[in-house]
Design a protein around this motif. Structure first.
Motif, PDB file in Angstrom:
ATOM      1  N   LYS A 150       0.702  -1.144  -0.055  1.00 32.38           N
ATOM      2  CA  LYS A 150       0.077   0.026   0.080  1.00 32.38           C
ATOM      3  C   LYS A 150       1.004   1.287  -0.074  1.00 32.38           C
ATOM      4  O   LYS A 150       1.952   1.191   0.668  1.00 32.38           O
ATOM      5  CB  LYS A 150      -0.905   0.045   1.114  1.00 32.38           C
ATOM      6  N   LEU A 151       0.420   2.271  -0.644  1.00 33.00           N
ATOM      7  CA  LEU A 151       1.154   3.636  -0.862  1.00 33.00           C
ATOM      8  C   LEU A 151       0.944   4.484   0.258  1.00 33.00           C
ATOM      9  O   LEU A 151      -0.400   4.777   0.665  1.00 33.00           O
ATOM     10  CB  LEU A 151       0.760   4.169  -2.204  1.00 33.00           C
ATOM     11  N   PHE A 152       1.918   4.897   0.747  1.00 34.09           N
ATOM     12  CA  PHE A 152       1.861   5.880   1.944  1.00 34.09           C
ATOM     13  C   PHE A 152       2.687   7.294   1.529  1.00 34.09           C
ATOM     14  O   PHE A 152       3.763   7.033   0.642  1.00 34.09           O
ATOM     15  CB  PHE A 152       2.222   5.623   3.262  1.00 34.09           C
ATOM     16  N   VAL A 157      -9.034  14.789   4.044  1.00 35.37           N
ATOM     17  CA  VAL A 157      -9.802  14.226   3.045  1.00 35.37           C
ATOM     18  C   VAL A 157      -9.988  12.723   3.890  1.00 35.37           C
ATOM     19  O   VAL A 157      -9.177  12.007   4.504  1.00 35.37           O
ATOM     20  CB  VAL A 157      -8.961  13.910   1.850  1.00 35.37           C
ATOM     21  N   THR A 158     -11.256  12.193   3.822  1.00 37.93           N
ATOM     22  CA  THR A 158     -11.814  11.054   3.970  1.00 37.93           C
ATOM     23  C   THR A 158     -12.187  10.064   3.267  1.00 37.93           C
ATOM     24  O   THR A 158     -13.090  10.315   2.330  1.00 37.93           O
ATOM     25  CB  THR A 158     -12.760  11.216   5.242  1.00 37.93           C
ATOM     26  N   GLN A 159     -11.601   8.896   3.002  1.00 35.03           N
ATOM     27  CA  GLN A 159     -11.875   7.891   2.010  1.00 35.03           C
ATOM     28  C   GLN A 159     -12.573   6.831   2.722  1.00 35.03           C
ATOM     29  O   GLN A 159     -11.928   6.322   3.483  1.00 35.03           O
ATOM     30  CB  GLN A 159     -10.900   7.375   1.098  1.00 35.03           C
ATOM     31  N   LEU A 160     -14.000   6.595   2.572  1.00 31.93           N
ATOM     32  CA  LEU A 160     -14.504   5.525   3.274  1.00 31.93           C
ATOM     33  C   LEU A 160     -14.411   4.290   2.502  1.00 31.93           C
ATOM     34  O   LEU A 160     -14.685   4.002   1.215  1.00 31.93           O
ATOM     35  CB  LEU A 160     -16.168   5.979   3.483  1.00 31.93           C
ATOM     36  N   GLY A 161     -13.994   3.251   3.142  1.00 29.69           N
ATOM     37  CA  GLY A 161     -13.674   2.025   2.835  1.00 29.69           C
ATOM     38  C   GLY A 161     -12.281   1.841   2.229  1.00 29.69           C
ATOM     39  O   GLY A 161     -11.928   2.433   1.173  1.00 29.69           O
ATOM     40  N   SER A 162     -11.581   1.054   2.786  1.00 32.97           N
ATOM     41  CA  SER A 162     -10.247   0.926   2.242  1.00 32.97           C
ATOM     42  C   SER A 162     -10.322  -0.189   1.013  1.00 32.97           C
ATOM     43  O   SER A 162      -9.090  -0.206   0.189  1.00 32.97           O
ATOM     44  CB  SER A 162      -9.149   0.273   3.251  1.00 32.97           C
ATOM     45  N   HIS A 163     -11.055  -0.824   0.841  1.00 34.94           N
ATOM     46  CA  HIS A 163     -11.481  -1.713  -0.131  1.00 34.94           C
ATOM     47  C   HIS A 163     -12.720  -1.815  -0.671  1.00 34.94           C
ATOM     48  O   HIS A 163     -13.841  -1.635   0.195  1.00 34.94           O
ATOM     49  CB  HIS A 163     -11.253  -3.371   0.305  1.00 34.94           C
ATOM     50  N   PHE A 179      -6.847   7.183  -4.860  1.00 29.66           N
ATOM     51  CA  PHE A 179      -6.614   8.294  -3.967  1.00 29.66           C
ATOM     52  C   PHE A 179      -7.240   9.663  -4.107  1.00 29.66           C
ATOM     53  O   PHE A 179      -7.315  10.201  -5.375  1.00 29.66           O
ATOM     54  CB  PHE A 179      -5.104   8.644  -3.589  1.00 29.66           C
ATOM     55  N   CYS A 180      -8.071  10.050  -3.194  1.00 31.28           N
ATOM     56  CA  CYS A 180      -8.586  11.502  -3.215  1.00 31.28           C
ATOM     57  C   CYS A 180      -7.629  12.343  -2.587  1.00 31.28           C
ATOM     58  O   CYS A 180      -6.988  12.014  -1.609  1.00 31.28           O
ATOM     59  CB  CYS A 180      -9.787  11.367  -2.510  1.00 31.28           C
ATOM     60  N   ALA A 181      -7.345  13.742  -3.236  1.00 30.81           N
ATOM     61  CA  ALA A 181      -6.689  14.618  -2.452  1.00 30.81           C
ATOM     62  C   ALA A 181      -7.589  16.050  -2.555  1.00 30.81           C
ATOM     63  O   ALA A 181      -8.236  16.248  -3.499  1.00 30.81           O
ATOM     64  CB  ALA A 181      -5.307  14.588  -3.094  1.00 30.81           C
ATOM     65  N   GLY A 198      -6.660   6.374   0.533  1.00 34.00           N
ATOM     66  CA  GLY A 198      -6.728   5.269  -0.489  1.00 34.00           C
ATOM     67  C   GLY A 198      -7.696   4.284  -0.371  1.00 34.00           C
ATOM     68  O   GLY A 198      -8.247   4.013   0.748  1.00 34.00           O
ATOM     69  N   THR A 199      -8.438   3.889  -1.745  1.00 39.15           N
ATOM     70  CA  THR A 199      -9.327   2.902  -1.622  1.00 39.15           C
ATOM     71  C   THR A 199      -8.801   1.933  -2.698  1.00 39.15           C
ATOM     72  O   THR A 199      -8.667   2.380  -3.916  1.00 39.15           O
ATOM     73  CB  THR A 199     -10.639   3.276  -1.962  1.00 39.15           C
ATOM     74  N   ARG A 200      -8.793   0.524  -2.480  1.00 36.59           N
ATOM     75  CA  ARG A 200      -8.213  -0.360  -3.029  1.00 36.59           C
ATOM     76  C   ARG A 200      -9.602  -0.991  -4.011  1.00 36.59           C
ATOM     77  O   ARG A 200     -10.471  -1.455  -3.265  1.00 36.59           O
ATOM     78  CB  ARG A 200      -7.659  -1.456  -2.816  1.00 36.59           C
TER      79      ARG A 200
END
Lengths: 116, 117
Positions: free
Chosen positions: A104-106, B4-10, B90-92, B110-112
């Motif tokens: 995973k990218l950080f 920024v909040t991304q809901l759900g890593s996957h 990725f949202c930014a 990030g969300t995969r």
């Protein structure tokens, strides 16, 4: 999640001097690190990809002699802007990934470079 | 400060299904918003960006996102997923500086996206 520390966050330098930016993975071994720059009002652009122990792969149009990248250890990569000029003023950000976090990218927090 | 909040890593979808990746932002000033994608073994690529023009932004590969100020959201969608869309997204958010033009990007975690046949 993992932490990528980038230092300094802001640097001002005179034209002609060199500036080094550090990117450290604090709690994982970064097998790959990426360096990006962002010009004002534009999006992030990939400059180069570095794998630990090997030479960096530069994107087209990026001068490798101008932007020296060293990834000598699994926790540290450095970007040196040599003989900086005002047009090098930009926002630089690194990112890193490693096996401990399933690649995973950080992201680091970025470095704003201003060349006078 | 911006965040920024991304809901759900996957997120898992079937091929042909709708893709919806969520992004909510926090900013005290009108933001610039970006979606980036990272394909395996590659660096980030810009998918699309919002810079205070049209609220519905179309990007590459059939993706689009809508800026909704009332919901502080910038969700990414694609009507029909393709196997090649499997990647990390990725949202930014950034804050435009009128003085210097510089902006500091703040990324979500990030969300995969996983796409199954």
């Amino acid at each position: 999640g993992a932490v990528v520390s980038q230092h300094p966050s802001w640097v001002i330098c005179k034209s002609g001097t060199s500036v080094k930016i550090e990117c450290r993975s604090l709690d994982f071994q970064a097998t790959t690190m990426f360096w990006y720059r962002q010009f004002p009002k534009q999006s992030l652009m990939l400059m180069a990809t570095s794998n630990e122990g090997s030479k960096a792969t530069y994107e087209q149009g990026v001068e490798k002699d101008k932007f020296l990248i060293n990834h000598a250890s699994l926790t540290l990569s450095t970007l040196t802007v040599t003989s900086a000029h005002p047009e090098d003023s930009s926002f630089y950000i690194c990112s890193a990934r490693g096996r401990e976090y399933n690649e995973k990218l950080f992201f680091g927090s970025g470095t704003q470079l201003s060349v006078l | 400060a911006q965040s920024v909040t991304q809901l759900g890593s996957h997120v898992s979808v079937s091929e042909g299904a709708l893709v919806l990746l969520r992004c909510n932002y926090s900013s005290s000033v009108p933001p610039y918003l970006f979606w980036y994608v990272q394909y395996p073994n590659q660096g980030l690529q810009l998918l699309l960006k919002y810079t205070s023009a049209a609220t519905l932004v179309k990007g590459i590969n059939g993706f689009e996102a809508e800026f909704k100020k009332s919901e502080t959201s910038f969700h990414l969608t694609k009507p029909s997923a393709h196997m090649s869309d499997a990647a990390e997204y990725f949202c930014a958010v950034s804050r435009p500086s009128l003085n210097t033009g510089f902006q500091k990007l703040v990324f979500g975690t990030g969300t995969r996206l996983l796409v199954s046949p």
